[in-house]
Structures are given as C-alpha cells and as structure tokens.
Design an enzyme around this catalytic site. Sequence first.
Site, PDB file in Angstrom:
ATOM      1  CD  GLU A 130      -2.350  -7.106   3.188  1.00 12.28           C
ATOM      2  OE1 GLU A 130      -1.854  -6.027   2.804  1.00 12.28           O
ATOM      3  OE2 GLU A 130      -3.080  -7.194   4.187  1.00 12.28           O
TER       4      GLU A 130
ATOM      5  N   GLY B 283       0.688  -4.913   1.000  1.00 11.03           N
ATOM      6  CA  GLY B 283      -0.499  -5.029   0.151  1.00 11.03           C
ATOM      7  C   GLY B 283      -0.247  -5.822  -1.123  1.00 11.03           C
TER       8      GLY B 283
ATOM      9  CD  GLU C 287       1.745  -5.054   6.063  1.00 10.09           C
ATOM     10  OE1 GLU C 287       2.483  -6.014   6.418  1.00 10.09           O
ATOM     11  OE2 GLU C 287       1.126  -5.060   4.988  1.00 10.09           O
TER      12      GLU C 287
ATOM     13  CB  ALA D 104      -0.893  -0.019   1.231  1.00 10.40           C
TER      14      ALA D 104
HETATM   15  N1  CAA Z   1       4.530   3.131  -1.012  1.00 12.05           N
HETATM   16  C1  CAA Z   1       4.881   4.250  -1.666  1.00 12.05           C
HETATM   17  N2  CAA Z   1       5.990   4.346  -2.442  1.00 12.05           N
HETATM   18  C2  CAA Z   1       6.746   3.245  -2.551  1.00 12.05           C
HETATM   19  C3  CAA Z   1       6.441   2.045  -1.885  1.00 12.05           C
HETATM   20  C4  CAA Z   1       5.259   1.998  -1.099  1.00 12.05           C
HETATM   21  N3  CAA Z   1       4.858   0.888  -0.463  1.00 12.05           N
HETATM   22  N4  CAA Z   1       7.402   1.138  -2.180  1.00 12.05           N
HETATM   23  C5  CAA Z   1       8.270   1.759  -2.999  1.00 12.05           C
HETATM   24  N5  CAA Z   1       7.880   3.023  -3.226  1.00 12.05           N
HETATM   25  C6  CAA Z   1       8.557   4.041  -4.046  1.00 12.05           C
HETATM   26  C7  CAA Z   1       9.736   4.620  -3.315  1.00 12.05           C
HETATM   27  O1  CAA Z   1       9.335   5.635  -2.406  1.00 12.05           O
HETATM   28  C8  CAA Z   1      10.579   5.147  -4.476  1.00 12.05           C
HETATM   29  O2  CAA Z   1      10.017   6.379  -4.893  1.00 12.05           O
HETATM   30  P1  CAA Z   1      11.010   7.617  -5.272  1.00 12.05           P
HETATM   31  O3  CAA Z   1      11.808   7.107  -6.444  1.00 12.05           O
HETATM   32  O4  CAA Z   1      10.062   8.703  -5.609  1.00 12.05           O
HETATM   33  O5  CAA Z   1      11.855   7.865  -4.055  1.00 12.05           O
HETATM   34  C9  CAA Z   1      10.319   4.124  -5.573  1.00 12.05           C
HETATM   35  O6  CAA Z   1       9.111   3.432  -5.208  1.00 12.05           O
HETATM   36  C10 CAA Z   1      11.416   3.090  -5.695  1.00 12.05           C
HETATM   37  O7  CAA Z   1      11.618   2.534  -4.409  1.00 12.05           O
HETATM   38  P2  CAA Z   1      13.049   2.511  -3.672  1.00 12.05           P
HETATM   39  O8  CAA Z   1      13.877   3.689  -4.086  1.00 12.05           O
HETATM   40  O9  CAA Z   1      12.779   2.342  -2.200  1.00 12.05           O
HETATM   41  O10 CAA Z   1      13.661   1.187  -4.309  1.00 12.05           O
HETATM   42  P3  CAA Z   1      14.687   0.180  -3.625  1.00 12.05           P
HETATM   43  O11 CAA Z   1      15.120  -0.754  -4.700  1.00 12.05           O
HETATM   44  O12 CAA Z   1      15.735   0.923  -2.854  1.00 12.05           O
HETATM   45  O13 CAA Z   1      13.804  -0.632  -2.528  1.00 12.05           O
HETATM   46  C11 CAA Z   1      11.874  -1.805  -1.698  1.00 12.05           C
HETATM   47  C12 CAA Z   1      12.717  -1.412  -2.948  1.00 12.05           C
HETATM   48  C13 CAA Z   1      12.663  -2.733  -0.799  1.00 12.05           C
HETATM   49  C14 CAA Z   1      10.625  -2.521  -2.230  1.00 12.05           C
HETATM   50  C15 CAA Z   1      11.500  -0.516  -0.936  1.00 12.05           C
HETATM   51  O14 CAA Z   1      10.922   0.407  -1.861  1.00 12.05           O
HETATM   52  C16 CAA Z   1      10.516  -0.728   0.163  1.00 12.05           C
HETATM   53  O15 CAA Z   1      10.885  -1.209   1.229  1.00 12.05           O
HETATM   54  N6  CAA Z   1       9.232  -0.334  -0.053  1.00 12.05           N
HETATM   55  C17 CAA Z   1       8.216  -0.403   0.963  1.00 12.05           C
HETATM   56  C18 CAA Z   1       7.755  -1.827   1.178  1.00 12.05           C
HETATM   57  C19 CAA Z   1       6.718  -1.891   2.280  1.00 12.05           C
HETATM   58  O16 CAA Z   1       6.990  -1.608   3.429  1.00 12.05           O
HETATM   59  N7  CAA Z   1       5.462  -2.278   1.918  1.00 12.05           N
HETATM   60  C20 CAA Z   1       4.379  -2.384   2.837  1.00 12.05           C
HETATM   61  C21 CAA Z   1       3.570  -1.117   2.867  1.00 12.05           C
HETATM   62  S1  CAA Z   1       2.370  -1.113   4.168  1.00 12.05           S
HETATM   63  C22 CAA Z   1       1.029  -1.967   3.566  1.00 12.05           C
HETATM   64  O17 CAA Z   1       1.048  -2.519   2.493  1.00 12.05           O
HETATM   65  C23 CAA Z   1      -0.161  -1.942   4.490  1.00 12.05           C
HETATM   66  C24 CAA Z   1      -1.387  -2.632   4.065  1.00 12.05           C
HETATM   67  O18 CAA Z   1      -1.488  -3.830   4.103  1.00 12.05           O
HETATM   68  C25 CAA Z   1      -2.556  -1.839   3.751  1.00 12.05           C
END
Ligand code: CAA
Length: 251
Positions: free
Chosen positions: A111, A108, A131, A63
Amino acid sequence: MEYIKLEYSGAVATLTINRPKALNALNSAVLSELSAAIDEVSASSARCLIVRGEGTKAFVAGADIAEMSNMTSEQALEFGRLGTAVFKKLERMAIPTIAAVCGYALGGGCELAMACDIRLVSDTAAFAQPETGLGIIPGFGGTQRLPLLVGVSRAKEILFTGRRVKAEEALSIGLCSGVYTVDELFPAAQAMAEKIASFPPNAMRATKLAANQAFAANVDAGISAENRIFAACFDGEEQKQCMDAFLNKKK
Ligand code: CAA
C-alpha cells in the site's frame, strides 16, 4: 527521528523506513514519523522523493501485526485513519515520488508503494495483500489503489488469494515500471529522480496535480468506506485467531 532516515542529494530527497529488525513493519510510531518526514520534504527545495526500506530483504513487510493483534475496533479505526491519512499526504505531495522496492512489499508495504507515483523494483521484489489470511482487509488504501493500478478483476484475485506477485509479473500487470538487480535498483531510482528533478518545477507540479484528478475523488470516498470496514474486522474472532497464529509461530 528513530524510524525514518531523510537524506538529500542535490534536488532529490530519499526517505528510508528504518526498522530492519521488524522488516520495516509500520507501527503507529513509524507512521507518525513518516508523516513528519513528508512535511519536512515538502518544506524543502527537493524536486523528487525516493521512498525505500532499510536493507535489501524488505521494502516494508506490512502494518505491525503485534501492534494490531489486540486492537479494539475503535483503535483499529484510528490506526487505519492514521495510515490512510499519511499515505494520502504522500500521494498528494506536490513533487513526484518514486518507490524503490527491494524485497517484500506486503500488506501496508504494498500500500505504501502504491501511494507513490512510480514503482521501480528489484528482481527479488514480491508484492502481496495477505490481509484476508490475517482475518482483516487491507487498511491503508489497498482496496482502492490496487484496482486503479491493475484493474478490478485482477485486483480482486490478488486480494482474495493473498498470493505473492513477483517482479516480472508486477511489471506485466502495471504494478511497477521497471525491474533491476538489487545492485542496480537504487542507482536507477536516483537517476530517474534526477531526471524528473531537472524539468521545470512548476510544470512538473502542474502535471502531477492534473494527473491526480483522474482518481482522487474516487479514492477519497473509497478510503472512508475502507476505514470503517477494516475497523469492523476487529470485532470478530477471525482477526484475533489469525494474528495470534502468526505471532505464536515465532515462539
Ligand atoms: N508486523 C510485525 N512484525 C513483523 C512483520 C509485521 N508485518 N513482518 C515481519 N515482522 C517481524 C517478525 O515478527 C520477525 O520478528 P522477530 O525476529 O522478533 O521474531 C522479524 O520481522 C523477521 O521476520 P520473520 O522471522 O518472519 O522473517 P522470515 O524471513 O521468516 O519471513 C515474511 C519474512 C514472509 C515477510 C514474514 O515476516 C511475514 O509473513 N510477515 C508478515 C507479512 C504480512 O502479513 N503483512 C501484512 C500485515 S497486515 C497489514 O499490513 C494490514 C494493513 O493494511 C493495515
């Protein structure tokens, strides 16, 4: 549609989450388009649906953390209800669904894959429910569907640690049905979808409808609870601190 691509090849529909700049992260706009796209496929003559992400780095990275970071608990309740309603609609589609998971399927994204009937993955795939580290819980059904797929104890371990489950482990614990190279994954998903689509459609629909009865009532009750618990996480400090930390690392 801006964030969803729909393509048809014979009796197989392919739905692509198309927001590669954010690793296909799910914001409210993506979820609303996903809902409309599911309706469109349901109204078509497609007999099997493949769900995938644009590109090969991520199926869906979760998400949208930027959208969630400033939510109140009321807004989080609405967001969780939107996501769970769309994923339930996907899970209850009359036709079979296959998630073709290439790369990250986090939060998400995991999920979304679990709301499909079958998961085929690349050897680069990584599932996780991270999360807890963001000060929240999975909000799109993960607390209910992960235990169904891998058992309660292993699900809790994956939920509590937030660790990544790579492709071979996902296969060994029942989180996916097959592992392929990146190049082989989408042709393999298409071949399986064509095979499913070749069977008599009423028997296929009846099989899915009956199999869904094994868990549907429990999932429905559990998801209502998950919606409330997810929203309550947005009342405390942990969620804001953890999400700000993720977002600030980018600056
Ligand atoms: N939400 C918003 N933006 C996201 C995102 C997310 N979940 N995951 C990645 N992005 C964006 C980053 O912010 C980045 O944007 P910018 O280029 O504008 O900075 C772009 O995608 C590329 O990501 P990274 O620069 O972080 O790429 P990376 O290769 O260094 O890392 C990754 C990749 C490990 C997937 C890392 O992006 C990451 O950890 N993302 C978050 C993963 C996460 O925690 N997901 C769970 C979200 S909570 C949820 O999902 C709750 C629910 O059930 C409702």
